[in-house]
Design a protein around this motif. Structure first.
Motif: not given
Lengths: 196, 250
Positions: A107, A112-115, A117, B167-168, B192, B195-199, B218, B220
């Protein structure tokens, strides 16, 4: 047509089974060599972690069975990654069907975010499994590791850099995205695979 | 390029789609399988189904509904509502769900997230957080469909949830839900960025401009319910609007 879905300890195979049902074909979830080797098509799905998945396959000699498949064979997501030479995910030696290696998205580098999705474009499509699929069509991706570009790349995607969205060698195909969840584009790719 | 996702949400009660305002006053909004098929056809990127009457005896009914949905659509979908164990999740994934969302049970017993991530992988675990802004300006976690307040800060719980394997994050602003006055931009950006994961932003989407506002920052993905159910905005029109304003959409 007899379709075998390889049963192992990596995640949710139900979506693949149902996607095939939507196309009007039934499948058999199996981990026996006989059933896998006698099928007309073999699908190797998977989500999860590489090292435990490889260990599970080796314990049951499924690694040997997979390498010996002569019919069209399709790995999806983790399935595709396990078909590569090596994965950085817990330093795992994989099946070595594709010489490409699997690396972790960083990242900090890709910003960018990881994973990753969601839906991303697939491009530079060079395989019969993409017949009738337009350049830059969207596939649904969920992954924190990726296969770099190499001699077996048949489709690319971009996430901070270009990488392999799909690979193939002889009868073996692998896709990083989930065709079973990629709307009409995904159904077309699965149908093309069945029609090979 | 990775696109921003538009996610219609279907609240399910006794097998029907319902929609309320600020979590109450439920109105019937149609057959979920029919709606799901329609949304998938129109270009929805994903769907979320929340069973708001989830109880143990209803679990089997939900699993059969999930199976019908899985056969009807070819895009990913998440199922939530009353999920409290590995076994609950197994039943839904076996029925064809791609992801599940956890909320109250995970807050009460955070190890649930670790257990689910270990059993099924982080990619199918969505942590849903219902949040409300208090007078001190900070956002706090609410439970049981927004009826029970806690002293936990929304951002802290999101960070912990991701550490444990979510994961989200599906972040619903109760202050905005059903209002159609726009999404909660500030807290969504804050969560967001941490965090490293999608929001996924949820609550308040009423016009295409609201989606542009939240997705140009921000978030996703953006989730909404009633504006889609009652056909106030068609998904293709919404996406055309966003595309014209340089938001990457499928």
């Amino acid at each position: 047509m007899k379709i075998a879905i390889i049963k192992y300890n990596a995640g949710n195979v139900k979506s693949v089974e149902i996607a095939l049902e939507r196309l009007g074909v039934s499948s058999l979830l199996t981990d026996t060599a006989e059933e896998i080797l006698s099928a007309d098509r073999v699908i190797f799905p998977g989500v999860g972690e590489a090292s435990s998945a490889m260990r599970y396959l080796k314990e049951r000699s499924l690694d040997q069975v997979i390498r010996g498949v002569k019919q069209p064979f399709l790995g999806i997501c983790l399935g595709m990654q396990l078909m590569c030479q090596y994965s950085e995910e817990n330093n795992t030696d994989c099946l070595g069907i594709f010489s490409e290696e699997v690396k972790k998205f960083n990242p900090d580098v890709i910003q960018l975010k990881s994973p990753q999705i969601g839906w991303n474009n697939i491009f530079d499509l060079t395989s019969p499994i993409f017949a009738g699929v337009a350049e830059n069509s969207y596939g649904y991706f969920v992954h924190g590791y990726y296969a770099h570009l190499g001699m077996h790349t048949i489709a690319k995607a971009a996430y901070g850099m270009n990488y392999s969205a799909a690979l193939s060698r002889d009868n073996f195909y692998g896709v990083q995205f989930h065709p079973e969840k990629s709307a009409e584009v995904g159904s077309k790719i699965i149908q093309n695979f069945l029609d090979l | 390029m990775l696109t921003k996702r538009i996610i219609p949400c279907l609240d399910i009660k006794d097998g029907r789609t319902v929609k309320g305002t600020n979590f109450v006053n439920l109105r019937d909004a149609g057959d979920p399988v029919e709606l799901a098929g329609l949304y998938a056809e129109q270009g929805a990127d994903e769907l979320v189904f929340l069973d708001i009457t989830a109880t143990n005896e209803k679990r089997k009914t939900l699993a059969s509904l999930v199976n019908r949905i899985a056969h009807a659509i070819n895009i990913p979908f998440t199922v939530g509502g009353g999920i409290a164990s590995v076994e609950d999740v197994r039943v839904l994934l076996d029925a064809g769900a791609d992801k599940i969302s956890v909320n109250t049970a995970a807050f009460k017993r955070p190890d649930l997230i670790n257990e689910l991530a270990a059993a099924f992988g982080s990619q199918c675990i969505v942590l849903a957080i219902d949040a409300k802004q208090h007078d001190d300006g900070d956002w706090y976690v609410y439970l049981n469909g927004g009826t029970v307040s806690t002293s936990a800060k929304c951002t802290d719980w999101a960070i912990e949830g991701v550490k444990r394997g979510a994961g989200e994050i599906l972040l619903t602003s109760m202050d905005h839900d059903g209002s159609k006055n726009g999404f909660a931009v500030d807290i969504t950006n804050k969560v967001s960025s941490a965090l490293s994961v999608p929001v996924i932003a949820s609550g308040g989407g009423g016009t295409p401009e609201h989606f542009f506002e939240i997705l140009s920052q921000r978030a996703d993905a953006a989730l909404a319910a009633s504006i889609f159910h009652f056909k106030e905005i068609a998904i293709p029109d919404l996406k055309a609007f966003l595309r014209k304003r340089q938001i990457p959409v499928r």
